[in-house]
Design a protein around this motif. Structure first.
Motif, PDB file in Angstrom:
ATOM      1  N   ILE A 155      12.304   8.414  -5.161  1.00 22.50           N
ATOM      2  CA  ILE A 155      12.991   7.293  -5.802  1.00 22.50           C
ATOM      3  C   ILE A 155      13.670   6.432  -4.743  1.00 22.50           C
ATOM      4  O   ILE A 155      13.559   5.194  -4.763  1.00 22.50           O
ATOM      5  CB  ILE A 155      14.017   7.794  -6.839  1.00 22.50           C
ATOM      6  N   LEU A 156      14.355   7.060  -3.813  1.00 20.78           N
ATOM      7  CA  LEU A 156      15.031   6.311  -2.757  1.00 20.78           C
ATOM      8  C   LEU A 156      14.035   5.565  -1.881  1.00 20.78           C
ATOM      9  O   LEU A 156      14.255   4.400  -1.534  1.00 20.78           O
ATOM     10  CB  LEU A 156      15.890   7.262  -1.907  1.00 20.78           C
ATOM     11  N   ALA A 157      12.929   6.212  -1.543  1.00 20.31           N
ATOM     12  CA  ALA A 157      11.913   5.558  -0.715  1.00 20.31           C
ATOM     13  C   ALA A 157      11.287   4.375  -1.442  1.00 20.31           C
ATOM     14  O   ALA A 157      11.087   3.305  -0.852  1.00 20.31           O
ATOM     15  CB  ALA A 157      10.838   6.570  -0.303  1.00 20.31           C
ATOM     16  N   LEU A 158      10.980   4.556  -2.714  1.00 20.73           N
ATOM     17  CA  LEU A 158      10.416   3.458  -3.501  1.00 20.73           C
ATOM     18  C   LEU A 158      11.404   2.307  -3.621  1.00 20.73           C
ATOM     19  O   LEU A 158      11.030   1.143  -3.491  1.00 20.73           O
ATOM     20  CB  LEU A 158      10.008   3.937  -4.893  1.00 20.73           C
ATOM     21  N   HIS A 159      12.649   2.628  -3.847  1.00 20.61           N
ATOM     22  CA  HIS A 159      13.671   1.582  -3.943  1.00 20.61           C
ATOM     23  C   HIS A 159      13.740   0.783  -2.646  1.00 20.61           C
ATOM     24  O   HIS A 159      13.783  -0.451  -2.674  1.00 20.61           O
ATOM     25  CB  HIS A 159      15.032   2.197  -4.271  1.00 20.61           C
ATOM     26  N   GLN A 160      13.724   1.479  -1.529  1.00 24.97           N
ATOM     27  CA  GLN A 160      13.771   0.806  -0.227  1.00 24.97           C
ATOM     28  C   GLN A 160      12.537  -0.067  -0.024  1.00 24.97           C
ATOM     29  O   GLN A 160      12.640  -1.212   0.417  1.00 24.97           O
ATOM     30  CB  GLN A 160      13.875   1.826   0.903  1.00 24.97           C
ATOM     31  N   MET A 161      11.374   0.436  -0.367  1.00 23.62           N
ATOM     32  CA  MET A 161      10.145  -0.342  -0.196  1.00 23.62           C
ATOM     33  C   MET A 161      10.121  -1.563  -1.105  1.00 23.62           C
ATOM     34  O   MET A 161       9.724  -2.646  -0.679  1.00 23.62           O
ATOM     35  CB  MET A 161       8.919   0.528  -0.431  1.00 23.62           C
ATOM     36  N   PHE A 162      10.544  -1.384  -2.342  1.00 30.34           N
ATOM     37  CA  PHE A 162      10.581  -2.540  -3.245  1.00 30.34           C
ATOM     38  C   PHE A 162      11.590  -3.575  -2.759  1.00 30.34           C
ATOM     39  O   PHE A 162      11.373  -4.777  -2.895  1.00 30.34           O
ATOM     40  CB  PHE A 162      10.874  -2.110  -4.679  1.00 30.34           C
ATOM     41  N   GLN A 163      12.699  -3.107  -2.182  1.00 38.43           N
ATOM     42  CA  GLN A 163      13.679  -4.039  -1.627  1.00 38.43           C
ATOM     43  C   GLN A 163      13.082  -4.798  -0.443  1.00 38.43           C
ATOM     44  O   GLN A 163      13.293  -6.004  -0.306  1.00 38.43           O
ATOM     45  CB  GLN A 163      14.950  -3.285  -1.201  1.00 38.43           C
ATOM     46  N   ASN A 198       1.993   6.801  -6.735  1.00 36.55           N
ATOM     47  CA  ASN A 198       1.035   7.827  -7.178  1.00 36.55           C
ATOM     48  C   ASN A 198       1.606   9.221  -6.993  1.00 36.55           C
ATOM     49  O   ASN A 198       1.451  10.088  -7.865  1.00 36.55           O
ATOM     50  CB  ASN A 198      -0.293   7.688  -6.430  1.00 36.55           C
ATOM     51  N   LYS A 199       2.266   9.454  -5.871  1.00 41.38           N
ATOM     52  CA  LYS A 199       2.881  10.763  -5.637  1.00 41.38           C
ATOM     53  C   LYS A 199       3.990  11.018  -6.654  1.00 41.38           C
ATOM     54  O   LYS A 199       4.163  12.139  -7.123  1.00 41.38           O
ATOM     55  CB  LYS A 199       3.422  10.855  -4.211  1.00 41.38           C
ATOM     56  N   LEU A 200       4.714   9.969  -6.993  1.00 41.17           N
ATOM     57  CA  LEU A 200       5.775  10.095  -7.979  1.00 41.17           C
ATOM     58  C   LEU A 200       5.202  10.486  -9.337  1.00 41.17           C
ATOM     59  O   LEU A 200       5.730  11.368 -10.011  1.00 41.17           O
ATOM     60  CB  LEU A 200       6.544   8.776  -8.088  1.00 41.17           C
ATOM     61  N   VAL A 201       4.117   9.856  -9.720  1.00 40.52           N
ATOM     62  CA  VAL A 201       3.475  10.184 -10.996  1.00 40.52           C
ATOM     63  C   VAL A 201       3.013  11.637 -10.990  1.00 40.52           C
ATOM     64  O   VAL A 201       3.207  12.370 -11.973  1.00 40.52           O
ATOM     65  CB  VAL A 201       2.297   9.228 -11.278  1.00 40.52           C
ATOM     66  N   GLN A 202       2.424  12.078  -9.889  1.00 42.44           N
ATOM     67  CA  GLN A 202       1.985  13.473  -9.803  1.00 42.44           C
ATOM     68  C   GLN A 202       3.168  14.419  -9.932  1.00 42.44           C
ATOM     69  O   GLN A 202       3.092  15.437 -10.633  1.00 42.44           O
ATOM     70  CB  GLN A 202       1.260  13.718  -8.475  1.00 42.44           C
ATOM     71  N   ALA A 203       4.270  14.075  -9.268  1.00 43.93           N
ATOM     72  CA  ALA A 203       5.465  14.915  -9.342  1.00 43.93           C
ATOM     73  C   ALA A 203       6.021  14.937 -10.758  1.00 43.93           C
ATOM     74  O   ALA A 203       6.458  15.987 -11.247  1.00 43.93           O
ATOM     75  CB  ALA A 203       6.524  14.423  -8.360  1.00 43.93           C
ATOM     76  N   LYS A 219       0.837  -1.212   0.000  1.00 47.22           N
ATOM     77  CA  LYS A 219       0.000   0.000   0.000  1.00 47.22           C
ATOM     78  C   LYS A 219       0.865   1.252   0.000  1.00 47.22           C
ATOM     79  O   LYS A 219       0.588   2.209  -0.728  1.00 47.22           O
ATOM     80  CB  LYS A 219      -0.936   0.007   1.210  1.00 47.22           C
ATOM     81  N   ALA A 220       1.925   1.240   0.820  1.00 46.31           N
ATOM     82  CA  ALA A 220       2.816   2.398   0.890  1.00 46.31           C
ATOM     83  C   ALA A 220       3.510   2.611  -0.455  1.00 46.31           C
ATOM     84  O   ALA A 220       3.667   3.747  -0.910  1.00 46.31           O
ATOM     85  CB  ALA A 220       3.839   2.218   2.006  1.00 46.31           C
ATOM     86  N   ALA A 221       3.898   1.518  -1.105  1.00 48.37           N
ATOM     87  CA  ALA A 221       4.548   1.631  -2.411  1.00 48.37           C
ATOM     88  C   ALA A 221       3.598   2.222  -3.445  1.00 48.37           C
ATOM     89  O   ALA A 221       3.991   3.042  -4.270  1.00 48.37           O
ATOM     90  CB  ALA A 221       5.053   0.264  -2.863  1.00 48.37           C
ATOM     91  N   VAL A 222       2.330   1.831  -3.390  1.00 51.31           N
ATOM     92  CA  VAL A 222       1.332   2.362  -4.330  1.00 51.31           C
ATOM     93  C   VAL A 222       1.125   3.854  -4.083  1.00 51.31           C
ATOM     94  O   VAL A 222       1.077   4.648  -5.021  1.00 51.31           O
ATOM     95  CB  VAL A 222       0.000   1.591  -4.215  1.00 51.31           C
TER      96      VAL A 222
END
Length: 90
Positions: free
Chosen positions: A57-65, A14-19, A7-10
């Motif tokens: 990007i860093l947060a998403l990378h960490q979450m995907f990891q 979404n925030k990344l897409v908006q940015a 959920k956090a990754a999604v």
């Protein structure tokens, strides 16, 4: 836990897409805007937006990891349990 991470990754995605959409708007025809000194606030926001983009990007990378690690642990547990059941059924 895995559901929370997903959920956090999604949400972050979404925030990344908006940015990215905002970045596209700000940078569209940027050379002309700089020459004409239009949208000085938008140009100033570009640095902030870039910083936020890199943070996401860093947060998403960490979450995907974390998701990958959780999946690997689950797969290992399934393998162990499968071996245990195989021994019991023999």
């Amino acid at each position: 836990m895995n559901l929370k991470i997903t959920k956090a990754a999604v949400i972050l995605s979404n925030k990344l897409v908006q940015a990215l959409l905002r970045l596209t708007q700000v940078t569209t025809d940027l050379p002309r805007k700089i020459i004409a000194q239009e949208d000085n606030n938008n140009i100033g926001e570009l640095d902030s937006l870039t910083h936020n983009f890199m943070s996401m990007i860093l947060a998403l990378h960490q979450m995907f990891q974390e998701i990958k690690n959780t999946n690997e642990k689950l797969e290992a547990r399934v393998e162990i349990r499968t071996q245990e059941l195989s021994v019991i059924n023999e």
